[in-house]
Design an enzyme around this catalytic site. Structure first.
Site, PDB file in Angstrom:
ATOM      1  CB  CYS A  11       0.678  -2.042  -6.491  1.00 41.46           C
ATOM      2  SG  CYS A  11       1.983  -1.016  -5.801  1.00 41.46           S
ATOM      3  CB  CYS A  16       0.886  -1.085  -2.783  1.00 42.48           C
ATOM      4  SG  CYS A  16       1.205  -0.065  -4.218  1.00 42.48           S
ATOM      5  CG  ASP A  17      -1.366  -4.345  -2.023  1.00 41.08           C
ATOM      6  OD1 ASP A  17      -1.439  -3.516  -1.103  1.00 41.08           O
ATOM      7  OD2 ASP A  17      -2.049  -4.277  -3.059  1.00 41.08           O
TER       8      ASP A  17
END
Ligand code: NAP
Length: 321
Positions: free
Chosen positions: A144, A147-148
């Site tokens: 992701c 997200c990261d």
């Protein structure tokens, strides 16, 4: 959570929607607006894959919107209509002989009964299968970028894949660093020309075509990812490249294990539906990425959700006659 073990013949809901992505949320909006008592059961967070999608430029009405923003708007609309939301995993669906009662069984063995069910569980990211991929998950390997990605500011980031997701996420990751590798096993991409050209013209993306990842290697202390062993598929020559992060975007598989026994899937695990988004089981419908089809987009997911809900509303109306 309340137990329903003594309520075999009573309906808890008119409609249970399994999966809270764009398809499931759209189905719930249509059903609840038609006065069906509707609940969404979702294992993870509402929004489905779009919360993991960075930027969306092909959803009509928005020439640009962040995935999580679009998902938040859909969720607010669902909440405003007072659709129920249960955070749990569905493990089985049981149908009564006359197809009038569907039992949706959860991991806890508790269940909900409904007149109809729409499956909108989408797909889950595929793993490359490279040695070390699992070992370094959350230590540099992530599925992701939204997200990261920010964790790897000014670091070397490697994306794998040649579809829309790989191209779009590689472009997105150039926000954080000017060192993004994009490894693809061929030299032709699945994304459209506009997207591929954006990738090719981006000086911060280093395209490595005709290569696959064989191994994820750690830093000397093995605390995090440090290198990748990659192979040229044409020459079979192996090389190592440095990287601080690996984002595989090599497609996904349908989330349908819980309906294996119903015999409604094709050989790849996608649910077979007709043009009404109806499976071969009366009162059981499916929508979105989880169904067997050619074009998986947010716009086609919401299309399926509306169709499934509308025909299920008709099915339920007929049950009541
Ligand atoms: P995809 O279109 O299935 O592409 C997967 C890519 O990964 C392919 O290029 C494939 O290579 C490569 N690949 C597969 N297995 C591999 C392996 N073991 N090792 C190395 N490479 C491997 O997947 P996606 O990009 O995740 O997209 C999924 C669906 O969502 C598609 O229908 C896509 O159109 C849709 N989507 C659309 C958008 C958009 O329209 N903006 C955005 C995201 C996703 P080959 O090409 O050689 O097979």
């Amino acid at each position: 959570m309340k137990s329903h073990t003594n309520k075999e013949n009573k309906y808890d809901y008119d409609l249970v929607v399994i999966g809270g992505g764009p398809a499931g949320m759209t189905a719930a909006i249509y059903a609840q607006r038609a006065n069906l008592k509707t609940v969404i059961i979702e294992k993870y967070a509402a929004g489905g894959k779009i919360i993991k999608t960075s930027e969306i430029e092909n959803y009509p009405g928005y020439d640009y919107i962040l995935g999580r923003e679009l998902s938040e708007k859909m969720k607010k609309q669902v909440e405003k209509l007072q659709v129920g939301f249960i955070s749990d995993e569905v493990t089985k669906i049981r149908d009564s002989k006359d197809h009038k009662v569907k039992k949706v069984i959860l991991a806890s063995d508790e269940f909900y009964t409904a007149k109809g069910v729409i499956i909108a569980t989408g797909t889950l990211e595929r793993k490359i299968g490279a040695v070390g991929e699992e070992e370094y998950a959350n230590r540099g390997v992530s599925y992701c970028a939204v997200c990261d990605g920010a964790l790897f500011k000014n670091k070397i980031i490697t994306v794998v894949g040649g579809g829309y997701a790989a191209c779009e996420e590689a472009l997105y990751l150039t926000r954080f660093t000017n060192k993004v590798n994009l490894i693809h096993r061929r030299d032709q991409f699945r994304a459209d020309d506009k997207t591929v050209n954006k990738v090719k013209n981006n000086k911060n993306i280093n395209l490595i075509t005709d290569h696959v990842v064989l191994q994820v290697l750690g830093t000397a202390d093995k605390k995090k990812i440090g290198k990748l062993e990659i192979q040229n598929v044409k020459t079979k020559k192996n090389t190592e490249i440095a990287t601080d992060a690996l984002f595989p975007y090599i497609g996904s598989d349908p989330v349908t294990k819980f309906v294996k026994d119903l015999d409604i899937c094709d050989s790849n695990g996608y649910i077979i539906v007709n043009d009404k988004c109806q499976t071969k089981i009366p009162g059981l419908y499916a929508a979105g990425d989880v169904i067997a089809k050619n074009l998986r987009q947010i716009v086609t997911a919401v299309n399926d959700g509306a169709i499934a809900a509308q025909y299920l509303i008709n099915f339920i109306d007929n049950l009541n006659e």
